[in-house]
Motif scaffolding. Structure first.
Motif, short mmCIF file in Angstrom:
data_model
loop_
_atom_site.label_atom_id
_atom_site.label_comp_id
_atom_site.label_asym_id
_atom_site.label_seq_id
_atom_site.Cartn_x
_atom_site.Cartn_y
_atom_site.Cartn_z
N GLY A 49 12.96 37.52 20.06
CA GLY A 49 11.84 38.14 20.90
C GLY A 49 12.36 38.04 22.35
N ASP A 50 11.20 38.43 23.18
CA ASP A 50 11.25 38.03 24.74
C ASP A 50 10.32 37.08 24.82
OD1 ASP A 50 11.95 38.46 27.20
OD2 ASP A 50 11.48 40.55 27.26
N PHE A 51 10.04 36.97 26.31
CA PHE A 51 9.14 35.71 26.64
C PHE A 51 8.09 35.94 25.71
CE2 PHE A 51 11.81 36.29 30.65
CZ PHE A 51 12.23 34.98 30.43
N ILE A 52 7.19 34.87 25.69
CA ILE A 52 6.12 34.83 24.57
C ILE A 52 4.88 35.11 25.61
CG2 ILE A 52 4.60 33.58 23.11
CD1 ILE A 52 7.49 33.97 22.38
N SER A 53 3.90 36.17 25.28
CA SER A 53 2.89 36.69 25.92
C SER A 53 1.57 36.27 25.69
CB SER A 53 3.12 38.11 26.05
OG SER A 53 2.68 38.48 24.66
N MET A 58 2.63 30.80 21.16
CA MET A 58 3.29 29.80 21.66
C MET A 58 3.14 28.44 20.60
SD MET A 58 4.98 29.81 24.52
CE MET A 58 5.30 28.45 24.92
N LYS A 59 2.25 28.36 19.83
CA LYS A 59 2.02 27.29 18.98
C LYS A 59 2.83 27.14 17.84
CE LYS A 59 -3.25 27.66 19.73
NZ LYS A 59 -4.35 28.30 18.77
N PRO A 60 3.63 28.00 17.27
CA PRO A 60 4.51 27.68 16.40
C PRO A 60 5.85 26.85 16.97
CG PRO A 60 3.79 29.75 15.87
CD PRO A 60 3.19 29.28 17.22
N ILE A 61 6.13 27.42 18.18
CA ILE A 61 7.14 26.71 18.91
C ILE A 61 6.80 25.32 19.50
CG2 ILE A 61 8.65 27.00 21.12
CD1 ILE A 61 7.81 30.12 20.82
N HIS A 156 15.41 27.66 24.85
CA HIS A 156 14.68 28.73 25.61
C HIS A 156 14.64 30.14 24.92
CE1 HIS A 156 18.67 30.66 25.51
NE2 HIS A 156 19.30 29.60 25.90
N SER A 157 14.07 31.03 25.26
CA SER A 157 13.55 32.21 24.50
C SER A 157 14.58 32.95 23.56
CB SER A 157 12.83 33.27 25.29
OG SER A 157 13.82 33.73 26.23
N ILE A 197 10.48 29.81 28.04
CA ILE A 197 9.95 30.56 26.86
C ILE A 197 8.64 31.52 26.92
CG2 ILE A 197 8.92 30.03 24.57
CD1 ILE A 197 10.75 27.47 24.45
N PRO A 198 7.72 30.94 27.73
CA PRO A 198 6.40 32.01 28.02
C PRO A 198 6.43 33.07 28.98
CG PRO A 198 5.77 29.76 28.80
CD PRO A 198 7.39 29.68 28.25
N THR A 199 5.83 33.74 29.22
CA THR A 199 5.65 34.69 30.42
C THR A 199 4.97 33.58 31.51
OG1 THR A 199 3.34 35.58 29.86
CG2 THR A 199 5.22 36.67 29.15
N GLN A 200 4.96 34.13 32.67
CA GLN A 200 4.56 33.40 34.03
C GLN A 200 3.02 33.26 33.54
OE1 GLN A 200 6.45 31.79 36.23
NE2 GLN A 200 4.46 30.81 36.91
N GLN A 201 2.34 34.48 33.16
CA GLN A 201 0.98 34.59 33.07
C GLN A 201 0.55 33.35 32.01
OE1 GLN A 201 -1.12 36.62 34.98
NE2 GLN A 201 -2.61 34.82 34.30
N VAL A 202 1.22 33.13 30.83
CA VAL A 202 0.83 32.09 29.83
C VAL A 202 1.10 30.80 30.40
CG1 VAL A 202 1.44 31.14 27.49
CG2 VAL A 202 1.26 33.68 27.91
N LYS A 203 2.12 30.57 31.24
CA LYS A 203 2.20 29.41 31.72
C LYS A 203 1.31 29.10 32.79
CE LYS A 203 5.51 26.54 34.59
NZ LYS A 203 6.59 26.45 35.21
#
Length: 306
Positions: A49-53, A58-61, A156-157, A197-203
């Motif tokens: 996948g790409d960055f997690i949105s 994110m929870k399984p990671i 990383h992703s 790993i996550p999008t900037q918004q998720v972070k």
């Protein structure tokens, strides 16, 4: 890692009702050259996948890295040679990417020269870069200030695969590429968790929540695995993250611009060599992000003009 450590982690976690997934080891040798053959899991529904949105994806990671860290602590407790086998510095190898480092910090310095609102970051950035090699080389040594774990080290992703449901949501994750694991502070993997790993918004929306979730799961796994030692507090972890926040500064300097680049429309090699200007330096969204984050690094002491 693949023939002994990962199977032992999986065995320990299975005893408490958890499944730690990893590609199975088939064959490996170091002579006459290094060869590693692992199970092909591409036909089991795992996809890149790409960055997690979303936070839920994110929870399984978070769970995977918490399991990995906790199981490593238990192995080290029963094997006095374990830490020594993995206590080596990866810093010099990472610093071999000198071109990317010079380009990333050069771009930030260009921001300080081109835009008045960035000017006051110039001296702190120069001081940070001057000390970067020493910081990065020692970063991968065992920490003296927190509970050491075996880190993934390249978390990383693109080093994970996902199971995806009918609605396109990630429901499970498997980590890949354990070749540079080492015994050191979990702060390294946690900054990869936040930055790579996550999008900037998720972070932005869930930064504290992600660290809290990791800590809750890590401590829960330790207790269920029978750990009898002293478990660090969440405050201890937050202080450790602040102590090593230079890694996050490094991530922003080197990698953040790539999120705003159309890699199909630019000569990446020429960009990294400094042969062409970085177009994201004129991107308002990128400039806003970097101003916000550089301000945070300055205010928390990661950057300093003193």
């Amino acid at each position: 890692m693949y023939s002994k450590t990962l199977p032992e982690m999986a065995r320990m976690l299975k005893e408490i009702g958890e499944e730690y997934k990893y590609p199975r080891y088939i064959y490996g040798t170091l002579q006459p050259r290094c060869i590693l053959i692992l199970e092909d899991i591409s036909d089991q529904g795992w996809v890149m996948g790409d960055f997690i949105s979303t936070f839920d994806e994110m929870k399984p990671i978070v769970k995977d890295i918490a399991m990995f860290h906790a199981a490593s602590v238990m192995i080290e407790r029963s094997d006095p040679t374990f830490a020594g086998k993995h206590a080596y510095s990866m810093g010099e190898k990472f610093m071999a990417f000198e071109g990317m480092i010079n380009k990333g910090f050069g771009d930030l310095m260009q921001l300080t020269a081109s835009y008045p609102e960035f000017a006051h970051f110039a001296t702190p950035l120069e001081k940070f870069k001057a000390n970067l090699r020493e910081f990065y080389v020692t970063l991968y040594n065992p920490t003296q200030t927190y509970q050491n774990v075996l880190i993934h080290g390249d978390f990383h992703s693109k080093n994970m695969l996902h199971q995806v449901d009918a609605d396109g949501r990630h429901t499970d994750t498997i980590l890949l590429d354990y070749q540079i694991c080492c015994w050191t502070t979990p702060a390294i993997d946690l900054y990869y968790l936040l930055d790579m790993i996550p999008t900037q918004q998720v972070k932005d929306d869930h930064r504290s929540e992600l660290i809290y979730l990791y800590y809750q799961q890590y401590t829960d796994f330790l207790k269920r695995l029978g750990f009898l030692g002293k478990i660090p507090t969440l405050l201890d972890l937050q202080i450790e993250l602040l102590r090593f926040a230079g890694l996050e500064m490094f991530h922003y300097a080197i990698f953040s611009a790539f999120r705003y680049l159309d890699t199909t429309a630019i000569d990446i090699e020429g960009l990294l060599k400094g042969e062409i200007d970085n177009p994201v330096l004129n991107n308002p969204e990128f400039k806003k992000l970097m101003h916000t984050e550089l301000t945070r690094f300055l205010h928390q002491g990661t950057l300093s003009s003193v």
